[in-house]
Scaffold this active site. Structure first.
Site, PDB file in Angstrom:
ATOM      1  N   SER A  30       0.848  -1.187   0.000  1.00 17.30           N
ATOM      2  CA  SER A  30       0.000   0.000   0.000  1.00 17.30           C
ATOM      3  C   SER A  30       0.888   1.244   0.000  1.00 17.30           C
ATOM      4  CB  SER A  30      -0.962  -0.046   1.192  1.00 17.30           C
ATOM      5  OG  SER A  30      -1.976   0.923   1.063  1.00 17.30           O
ATOM      6  N   GLU A  67      -9.119  -5.281  -4.479  1.00  9.56           N
ATOM      7  CA  GLU A  67      -8.482  -4.234  -3.682  1.00  9.56           C
ATOM      8  C   GLU A  67      -9.478  -3.285  -3.022  1.00  9.56           C
ATOM      9  OE1 GLU A  67      -5.356  -3.726  -2.923  1.00  9.56           O
ATOM     10  OE2 GLU A  67      -4.070  -4.546  -4.492  1.00  9.56           O
ATOM     11  N   HIS A  88      -7.722  -5.482  -0.234  1.00 13.96           N
ATOM     12  CA  HIS A  88      -6.494  -4.780   0.088  1.00 13.96           C
ATOM     13  C   HIS A  88      -5.882  -5.306   1.387  1.00 13.96           C
ATOM     14  CE1 HIS A  88      -3.869  -1.329  -0.506  1.00 13.96           C
ATOM     15  NE2 HIS A  88      -4.046  -0.939   0.735  1.00 13.96           N
TER      16      HIS A  88
END
Length: 514
Positions: A195, A318, A419
């Site tokens: 990330s 995600e 995610h």
């Protein structure tokens, strides 16, 4: 000296041994001076050297940040501006006479939260089975690490840019100078992150002063195009000062304000910016013409990024996490996506913006209520990853992946391979003998097998630059613009190619803010 006493470039430290595994750990080692007082918003400086053996059996402070329940910083961990510390974990095999590959972790958290102390990043299985030395790094966050105040500097007040990136570079310099004493090979360093941490990895690959400090890179779910220009950075800084009630004429007052006051203003900004400007984060690295000379996506596309092997990829779902936690930082609803496209068109008239009809045609097989999630995922993560892979594959090996695996519970919750779900597999947390709540509907046995397989890929890449699997696993070929190979990571891995319709819809020109 004890066998756990190690002499670093700045002084000796004493660690501890994990009972059972034999892993040696050193925690809270300073790699830079506390960035407080006059050093707030200045580049990191070397720490004051020490001569007595320093107790390094407890974590240091995490960086100041808003507190979110989903970010467990670790039991007893406190926050402070005095946060520029790192942690080292080494397997029993690593000694100064038997150097092992080094993996340096940069945590995620939207550039505003997170810490190297998070239990998620313990990494015992990664270190032991992968036979690597793991370094986890703290850096400044939010306004302390990403606020650009250079436009408001005067003779009495100087400010440096991209402070968090400079912090990580200082940590990598510490690794270069000190890691051999811990049994790590300074000539075999892999920087990896997820990330925001993945975004820092891809940005660092385009920073000239970071060249030579790492030899391989892994970027998981990198928001690679969330990089802003000096004008955008100035606007955010003005908004921040407005929240504080501090004008440019009294810029020096910022260094006197309490941490809590600065965090309250940053939290307001963190919520406001993506609401009024869909697709943008309040804090992100900046093209400053100094540390970061150009947009990373442009550097990658032109083959100008540091030519080291790159392992890079995204997760299949995600954006689902951001819908679950109702976060505005990823535009999901159609009106927000439309507003984002319009804003990019205004700010970057030189781009040919994909027609909404063309984009939506590429998602014809996606259910209506999931279409916004798919578009948001691809604009924020997947397509930037493909654009970087295409350019970098001309100068160095690139290994592209897509993480598809999700436990039965995550599927039932409707978030799937969202995610950050790969982190427990990369670091090995899912291999715990104690089954976590994630596996109350099953899947723990398959998850443990997957974790071993993924760790094998990641650590072999760190050692050799090639993500070798076990004998029964498919060979993961390098990405190129002819085959466009991608490893789909699931209960049974397979090699696929990048969706032609998807690439056609988004075009070859990177679509991003400036």
């Amino acid at each position: 000296m004890s066998s756990l006493d190690v002499v670093t470039a700045h002084g000796p430290v004493r660690g501890s041994v994990d009972p059972g595994t034999g892993i040696r750990r050193w925690k809270g080692i300073p790699f830079a001076a506390p960035p407080v007082g006059e050093l707030r918003w200045r580049a990191p400086q070397p720490p004051q050297a020490w001569s007595e053996v320093r107790d390094s059996t407890r974590f240091g402070h995490a960086a100041p940040q808003p507190r979110f329940p989903m970010f467990d910083l670790g039991e007893g961990v406190t926050v402070s501006e005095d946060c520029l510390v790192l942690n080292v974990a080494a397997p029993p095999s690593a000694t100064p006479d038997h150097l092992r590959p080094v993996m340096v972790w940069i945590h995620g958290g939207a550039y505003i939260v997170g810490s190297a102390t998070q239990p998620l990043y313990d990494g015992a299985r990664l270190v032991l089975d992968g036979d690597v030395v793991l370094v986890t790094v703290n850096h400044r966050l939010g306004p302390f690490g990403f606020l650009e105040l250079g436009a408001f500097a005067d003779d009495d007040n100087r400010f440096d840019s991209n402070l968090a990136l400079r912090d990580v570079i200082a940590a990598l310099e510490w690794v270069r100078d000190s890691i051999a004493a811990f049994g790590g090979d300074p000539d075999s360093v892999t920087v990896f992150g997820e990330s925001a941490g993945g975004g820092m990895v891809t940005t660092l690959m385009t920073v000239p002063s970071a060249r030579g400090l790492f030899h391989r890179a892994i970027a998981q779910s990198s928001p690679a195009t969330s990089i802003y220009d000096a004008e955008r950075a100035r606007i955010v800084a003005e908004q921040f000062m407005h929240e504080l009630g501090v004008g440019p004429a009294v810029i020096g007052r910022l260094r006197d304000l309490p941490v809590r006051t600065l965090l309250e203003a940053s939290a307001e900004l963190f919520d406001a910016v993506p609401t009024t400007s869909p697709g943008r984060l309040a804090f992100a690295p900046v093209v400053d013409g100094d540390l970061v000379p150009e947009y990373p996506v442009d550097a990658f596309r032109a083959g100008r990024a540091t030519p080291v092997p790159l392992l890079i990829g995204t997760n299949k779902h995600e954006a689902a996490l951001f819908r679950l936690i109702r976060s505005p930082i990823i535009p999901i609803k159609s009106d927000a996506i439309r507003a984002m496209f319009s804003q990019i068109a205004v700010e970057r008239p030189e781009l040919v913006i994909p027609a909404e009809q063309d984009v939506m045609t590429a998602y014809a097989r996606v259910r209506d209520r999931s279409r916004g999630l798919a578009v948001a995922r691809d604009l924020a993560f997947r397509m930037p990853t493909v654009w970087l892979a295409e350019g970098h594959s001309t100068v160095a090996p690139v290994y592209l992946y897509r993480w598809d695996w999700a436990s039965p519970l995550l599927k039932a919750l409707g978030i799937g391979a969202t995610h950050a779900t790969e982190l427990g597999y990369v670091f090995g947390g899912v291999r715990s003998a104690r089954r976590s709540v994630e596996f109350i509907l099953g899947g723990h046995r398959a998850a443990r097998r997957m974790s071993r397989r993924v760790q094998r890929r990641w650590t072999s890449f760190a050692a050799t630059g090639r993500p070798t699997g076990d004998h029964a696993d498919p060979v993961w070929p390098p990405y190129d613009t002819t085959s466009r190979a991608v490893l789909v990571i699931d209960e049974h891995d397979r090699v696929d190619d990048v969706d032609v319709a998807l690439r056609s819809a988004w075009g070859d020109e990177p679509l991003s803010f400036r």
